[in-house]
Design a protein around this motif. Structure first.
Motif, PDB file in Angstrom:
ATOM      1  N   GLY A 153     -31.929  15.166 150.366  1.00 35.71           N
ATOM      2  CA  GLY A 153     -32.152  16.485 149.791  1.00 35.71           C
ATOM      3  C   GLY A 153     -33.290  16.524 148.794  1.00 35.71           C
ATOM      4  O   GLY A 153     -33.657  17.591 148.309  1.00 35.71           O
ATOM      5  N   GLY A 154     -33.852  15.364 148.461  1.00 34.44           N
ATOM      6  CA  GLY A 154     -34.997  15.319 147.558  1.00 34.44           C
ATOM      7  C   GLY A 154     -34.666  14.750 146.200  1.00 34.44           C
ATOM      8  O   GLY A 154     -33.676  15.136 145.572  1.00 34.44           O
ATOM      9  N   GLY A 155     -35.464  13.819 145.763  1.00 38.12           N
ATOM     10  CA  GLY A 155     -35.264  13.233 144.443  1.00 38.12           C
ATOM     11  C   GLY A 155     -35.370  11.724 144.461  1.00 38.12           C
ATOM     12  O   GLY A 155     -35.734  11.110 145.482  1.00 38.12           O
ATOM     13  N   ILE A 156     -35.049  11.121 143.329  1.00 43.81           N
ATOM     14  CA  ILE A 156     -35.188   9.678 143.138  1.00 43.81           C
ATOM     15  C   ILE A 156     -33.875   9.107 142.622  1.00 43.81           C
ATOM     16  O   ILE A 156     -33.273   9.647 141.677  1.00 43.81           O
ATOM     17  N   ASP A 157     -33.436   8.031 143.231  1.00 46.53           N
ATOM     18  CA  ASP A 157     -32.223   7.341 142.787  1.00 46.53           C
ATOM     19  C   ASP A 157     -32.521   6.635 141.462  1.00 46.53           C
ATOM     20  O   ASP A 157     -33.396   5.767 141.373  1.00 46.53           O
ATOM     21  N   VAL A 398     -43.421  16.903 148.533  1.00 48.27           N
ATOM     22  CA  VAL A 398     -43.451  15.913 147.454  1.00 48.27           C
ATOM     23  C   VAL A 398     -42.071  15.311 147.229  1.00 48.27           C
ATOM     24  O   VAL A 398     -41.916  14.090 147.098  1.00 48.27           O
ATOM     25  N   THR A 399     -41.034  16.148 147.191  1.00 50.61           N
ATOM     26  CA  THR A 399     -39.691  15.630 146.896  1.00 50.61           C
ATOM     27  C   THR A 399     -39.115  14.822 148.053  1.00 50.61           C
ATOM     28  O   THR A 399     -38.154  14.062 147.853  1.00 50.61           O
ATOM     29  N   ALA A 400     -39.697  14.971 149.251  1.00 45.82           N
ATOM     30  CA  ALA A 400     -39.235  14.148 150.375  1.00 45.82           C
ATOM     31  C   ALA A 400     -39.511  12.678 150.126  1.00 45.82           C
ATOM     32  O   ALA A 400     -38.812  11.801 150.642  1.00 45.82           O
ATOM     33  N   GLY A 401     -40.547  12.389 149.335  1.00 47.51           N
ATOM     34  CA  GLY A 401     -40.800  11.018 148.899  1.00 47.51           C
ATOM     35  C   GLY A 401     -41.479  10.110 149.895  1.00 47.51           C
ATOM     36  O   GLY A 401     -41.524   8.895 149.676  1.00 47.51           O
ATOM     37  N   ASN A 402     -42.026  10.641 150.971  1.00 45.79           N
ATOM     38  CA  ASN A 402     -42.679   9.777 151.965  1.00 45.79           C
ATOM     39  C   ASN A 402     -44.146   9.536 151.609  1.00 45.79           C
ATOM     40  O   ASN A 402     -45.057   9.911 152.355  1.00 45.79           O
TER      41      ASN A 402
END
Length: 610
Positions: A153-157, A398-402
């Protein structure tokens, strides 16, 4: 009676004895010397062999260390374990080689001893790092891979970063011990061969030690900003360079994002019409001094699209924060500003996005949103909807993180250097990080660090002409008079008048100008404690000239007309205060293209650079 003959014979028999002893002494000393030379050569050969062996081990260890990041990215656990073992074997071999008595003796030899000692200390430092820093560092690198950090869903652990807080002290201690080991090495006294052999490892130690300490210091602040202790609400404002303002442009388009335990969600989007509908427009929710308000047109603090007329970004951010709270009843934890040029840099890293049938890339996004959109969507509501779709698409990308975080950081650092990226945070410790990173956007209040001049542009035309604006800034000084003169050249490059009514200027005809002319407020901020002594143009509309103070700085604004295809230059002169001055620096308005800034050598005589 002794015979003369026997006396003569006796003296002849004794005479050779001293000569035999003399020959024996020389033969003995010569033999010893030859043996010593042979032994020295043997020892030197052995030492050279050991030195070459240690050099080879250290070089091989350094080369293998450089392979680690690629293995981490490929999630090559077997390769990481194998490489760690190989690095340990190499450094242990080098340490064993350089720990003998021969090496300890060689460190006391004049001139060459410094080189021997440097190799010995670097080897010991490398072994410390391999034992104390490499295992946890490799574990951290394996954990902090972008692919593993992405949240659905978007974000960083955030969990790996929390773990990093526990691992960092051990890594830092190892680097600190290694740094202490090599800190006394004077590299200017090393032979090129020696410096080439150990220089790479010394550079790693010198650079990594302060960087790791910085990470350890800022991580406890960064994690709450990412929602580790509860949700955070931030407002993104998109500055439209086509209708220019001091820190970029008309900030009509905004988006609220929420960060909670690393999860990033787009909560709401708004534009200037949103505040009209909410009944919050035409209200000023932050009290500002009258001396500041005199500098700007009267509608500056009443409409969100004008908040960025001030180059002091914290003031604009607080205006947005007050407006947002009045409109949505939500308190903001921060305000972040960027422009379409920043978006283009981000798309270099993330790749293109699709919006309303368009494929936006790093090469076309600026022209598409700042010029083409106004021809395709000549009504404000249409273009606002398009901009909202662009912002949403980029946010999702951007939030997809790829993408590569290192490359993204580089692009954002570039944007900050170009004065296109600003951030304000409500919490003091977080705002302190913004100041440290140079993205706070607040004008300097003293001349200690830098003697800062500021020259900014605010559109007075009411149009979208500034996609076609270019500018350049030049600063000169008169050391004898203690003056600094700041000049800005503004060029209107619009090719013709065949553009939509939304693009062309609305106020031009009020001043007898074609709608392709740019009416520009040129705003000058003098350095702290430096009165403005001259303006090399009174402006083209004298009734719009304004002056005052903001954050303790003397300010002057003049309005100029820049017709199509023409350049207008405005210069301001300030008298600098007595005493020490930091180097001259320049704040200016970013435009669609880069703004060349030239500071003349004549300024060096006035400042710390001289």
């Amino acid at each position: 009676m002794t015979s003369p003959h026997f006396a003569h014979d006796s003296s002849r028999r004794r005479a050779p004895r001293p000569r035999r002893r003399h020959r024996w002494a020389w033969w003995t000393f010569g033999s010893i010397a030859v043996i010593a030379i042979i032994a020295s050569i043997a020892i030197a050969a052995q030492f050279l062999h050991e030195a070459d062996s240690a050099r080879a081990d250290l070089t091989a260890a350094k080369d293998k260390i450089t392979l680690v990041p690629a293995m981490v990215r490929k999630n090559d656990a077997a390769g990481l374990n194998r490489t760690a073992g190989e690095i340990k074997t190499l450094t242990a071999s080098a340490l064993k080689t350089t720990s003998g008595g021969l090496w300890d003796f060689a460190t006391r030899i004049p001139w060459i001893g410094a080189n021997i000692s440097a190799v010995q200390k670097t080897t010991q430092a490398a072994d410390i790092l391999v034992d104390g820093a490499l295992p946890p560092a490799m574990q951290l690198m394996a954990t902090l891979q972008p692919a593993k950090l992405k949240l659905k869903g978007g974000g960083i652990d955030l969990r790996p970063f929390v773990e990093a807080q526990r691992s960092l002290p051990g890594v830092i201690d190892a680097f600190a011990s290694a740094h202490a080991m090599v800190s006394t090495i004077d590299r200017s006294k090393l032979l090129p061969y020696v410096n080439d052999s150990i220089g790479g490892l010394l550079d790693i130690i010198d650079q990594a030690t302060p960087a790791l300490k910085t990470v350890q210091r800022v991580l406890p602040t960064l994690l709450p900003m990412a929602g580790s202790e509860g949700p955070r609400n931030y407002l993104l404002i998109f500055q439209n360079l086509a209708e220019i303002r001091a820190t970029g442009g008309n900030a009509a388009a905004t988006a609220q994002i929420r960060v909670d335990k690393g999860h990033i969600t787009l909560v709401d989007q708004a534009n200037s019409l949103t505040f009209y509908a909410a009944g919050t427009v035409r209200h000023q929710y932050v009290k500002l001094p009258g001396s500041m308000l005199k500098i700007y047109p009267s509608d500056t603090t009443l409409y969100s699209q004008n908040y960025t007329r001030t180059p002091n970004f914290p003031i604009a951010a607080k205006l947005f924060s007050g407006l947002w709270k009045a409109t949505s009843a939500q308190k903001l934890d921060g305000v972040i500003s960027l422009d379409p040029v920043v978006l283009s840099e981000m798309l270099k890293v993330t790749g293109p996005v699709k919006v309303a049938g368009d494929t936006l890339t790093s090469k076309n996004v600026v022209k598409t949103v700042l010029s083409d959109a106004y021809e395709r969507f000549p009504r404000g509501t249409q273009s606002d909807a398009y901009f909202a779709a662009v912002a949403s698409a980029v946010f999702e990308k951007v939030t997809a993180g790829n993408w590569d975080p290192v490359q993204m950081f580089d692009q954002l650092a570039k944007a900050a250097d170009q004065q296109r990226l600003y951030a304000w945070f409500a919490h003091k410790d977080e705002q302190a990080l913004a100041v440290e990173a140079g993205i706070d956007g607040e004008m300097l209040s003293s001349n200690t660090k830098n003697t800062e001049v500021g020259v900014f542009l605010n559109d007075y035309t009411i149009g979208k002409l500034q996609y076609w604006l270019t500018s350049s800034v030049k600063v000169t000084c008169d050391a004898a008079a203690r003056t600094v003169t700041t000049s800005i050249a503004i060029t209107n490059t619009i090719p013709n008048g065949n553009f939509s009514s939304y693009t062309l200027g609305w106020r031009d005809r009020l001043y007898g100008q074609p709608r392709t002319s740019m009416l520009m407020d040129v705003l000058y901020f003098s350095p702290p404690d430096a009165p403005i002594s001259a303006t090399r143009t009174g402006g083209d509309i004298a009734s719009l000239a304004r002056s005052g103070t903001e954050q303790g700085r003397s300010v002057q604004s003049v309005t100029v007309i820049v017709p199509m295809g023409k350049t207008h230059t405005v210069s301001f002169t300030s008298t600098l205060p007595k005493g020490a001055l930091g180097p001259i620096s320049v704040r200016h308005t970013p435009t669609v293209t880069d703004t060349p800034v030239t500071i003349a050598d004549s300024c060096r005589a006035l400042t710390a650079e001289g």
